[in-house]
Design a protein around this motif. Structure first.
Motif, PDB file in Angstrom:
ATOM      1  N   TRP A   1       2.905  13.036  12.239  1.00  9.32           N
ATOM      2  CA  TRP A   1       1.911  12.096  11.678  1.00  9.32           C
ATOM      3  C   TRP A   1       1.228  11.315  12.799  1.00  9.32           C
TER       4      TRP A   1
ATOM      5  N   SER B   1       8.770  14.554  11.368  1.00  3.66           N
ATOM      6  CA  SER B   1       7.605  14.259  10.525  1.00  3.66           C
ATOM      7  C   SER B   1       6.807  13.063  11.067  1.00  3.66           C
TER       8      SER B   1
ATOM      9  N   ASP C   1      -0.412   9.547   0.198  1.00  4.56           N
ATOM     10  CA  ASP C   1      -0.823   8.259   0.766  1.00  4.56           C
ATOM     11  C   ASP C   1      -2.180   7.817   0.233  1.00  4.56           C
TER      12      ASP C   1
ATOM     13  N   VAL D   1       6.957  14.596  -2.474  1.00  3.94           N
ATOM     14  CA  VAL D   1       6.585  14.525  -1.052  1.00  3.94           C
ATOM     15  C   VAL D   1       7.800  14.131  -0.198  1.00  3.94           C
TER      16      VAL D   1
ATOM     17  N   LEU E   1       9.288  16.082   3.065  1.00  2.00           N
ATOM     18  CA  LEU E   1       9.480  15.401   4.358  1.00  2.00           C
ATOM     19  C   LEU E   1      10.927  15.566   4.825  1.00  2.00           C
TER      20      LEU E   1
ATOM     21  N   TRP F   1       1.259  15.192   1.988  1.00  2.89           N
ATOM     22  CA  TRP F   1       1.452  13.845   2.542  1.00  2.89           C
ATOM     23  C   TRP F   1       0.181  13.006   2.441  1.00  2.89           C
TER      24      TRP F   1
END
Ligand SMILES: Cc1ncc(C[n+]2csc(CCO)c2C)c(N)n1
Length: 220
Positions: A8, A4, A142, A173, A177, A138
């Motif tokens: 990102w 993950s 955030d 979330v 993840l 995600w």
């Protein structure tokens, strides 16, 4: 490095910076975003959630362990529940009915994003499908967290921010993840996962940008 964080770093870091600076997002917290743009956003999101729920059902159907099957199936059902809640509260406050949402139809960016998600979840591998649906969770977690620090003077925007900035949503979330980090991916498949993840991150930015500009089909 976890899968993950690799996704990102390559696909989301730069797009995320541009999302938090976007005038749609800054307008939510300082209250300067006009209600027409928010109305466009919620209307399009209602269309998006229907397709997203179907996409998650496809992910659930090919998940390789029972916990992941039940998690994605639950989230698929929750995406519909969120849509209903949006319909009755936010859309109601904006003076809109579900019939208005249907009449507005899905705009160009919504259609493109929904079509991409559906195609990857229907024809890609399980890992590719997870990579395609992951930015939706995600990025919202955030962005929600970031916006919660400032909230909004507008009660409609504050309600929206509270949904995604919540601890409950954070726990959801984290579960996704954790599933992502246990995926067993081959080399070529890994590259395709990066592509899908980066593409849906871009669609997340485009979704807010379309609302900000109230983007419509250029021809009818
Ligand atoms: C364009 C767009 N992207 C992401 C979300 C957030 N979201 C929608 S469903 C779901 C998970 C299942 O409940 C999440 C995180 C949104 N609403 N609209």
């Amino acid at each position: 490095m976890t899968f993950s964080s690799e996704l990102w770093d390559r696909g989301a870091a730069s797009v995320y910076e541009q999302i938090v600076r976007h005038p749609f997002i800054t307008g939510l917290t300082d209250g300067t975003l006009d209600h027409d743009a928010f109305q466009y956003f919620i209307t399009q999101d209602s269309h998006y959630l229907r397709a997203y729920s179907r996409a998650l059902s496809l992910v659930a159907g090919r998940a390789t362990d029972e916990d992941a099957v039940s998690m994605f199936a639950l989230h698929a059902a929750n995406a519909i529940a969120v849509e209903r809640e949006l319909h009755t509260s936010l859309l109601g406050s904006l003076g809109l009915t579900p019939a208005d949402v249907d009449a507005a139809g899905s705009g160009p960016t919504t259609t493109a994003y929904m079509s991409y998600l559906t195609a990857v979840c229907a024809t890609g591998t399980y890992a590719e499908a997870v990579a395609a649906v992951l930015p939706c969770y995600w990025i919202y977690r955030d962005v929600g967290r970031e916006l919660l620090k400032r909230s909004s003077p507008d009660p409609l925007y504050a309600k929206w921010i509270a949904t995604y900035g919540s601890e409950e949503f954070d726990a959801v979330v984290e579960q996704v993840l954790a599933v992502t980090d246990t995926l067993d991916v081959g080399t070529a498949e890994r590259e395709r996962c990066h592509q899908h993840f980066a593409t849906t991150c871009r669609y997340e930015w485009m979704f807010w940008d379309a609302a900000y500009h109230k983007l419509d089909w250029p021809v009818r």
